[in-house]
Design a protein around this motif. Structure first.
Motif: not given
Length: 91
Positions: A65-88
């Motif tokens: 279901d998520v791909q349709g939600i992404f499309q409806e949200a109007g993403f223009t450069a593909g789906p969201p991408k998560s940032a890599e957690h490096l350190r804390e």
């Protein structure tokens, strides 16, 4: 915590989907909330900080279901991408 970014066409279109269908689907996968920010250097980019564990995010993105939600949200450069957690750090 998960930090993700995406390019969008129109903020209101994005928000109308993110705050309704997107929120319902994220909750199904264990998300407890989100904070959305506009990128100060790119007006068509948003960043979201999710109260979510990595496993929940990894289960959310391939949900059929998520791909349709992404499309409806109007993403223009593909789906969201998560940032890599490096350190804390404490401070």
């Amino acid at each position: 915590m998960v930090l993700a970014t995406a390019k969008i066409g129109d903020f209101d279109t994005f928000w109308n989907t993110f705050s309704t269908k997107g929120a319902e689907k994220r909750k199904e996968h264990g998300c407890k909330g989100a904070h959305v920010f506009q990128d100060p250097n790119e007006s068509d980019r948003v960043w979201a900080v999710f109260d979510w564990d990595e496993a929940g995010w990894q289960n959310f993105t391939p949900d059929p279901d998520v791909q349709g939600i992404f499309q409806e949200a109007g993403f223009t450069a593909g789906p969201p991408k998560s940032a890599e957690h490096l350190r804390e750090h404490d401070a």
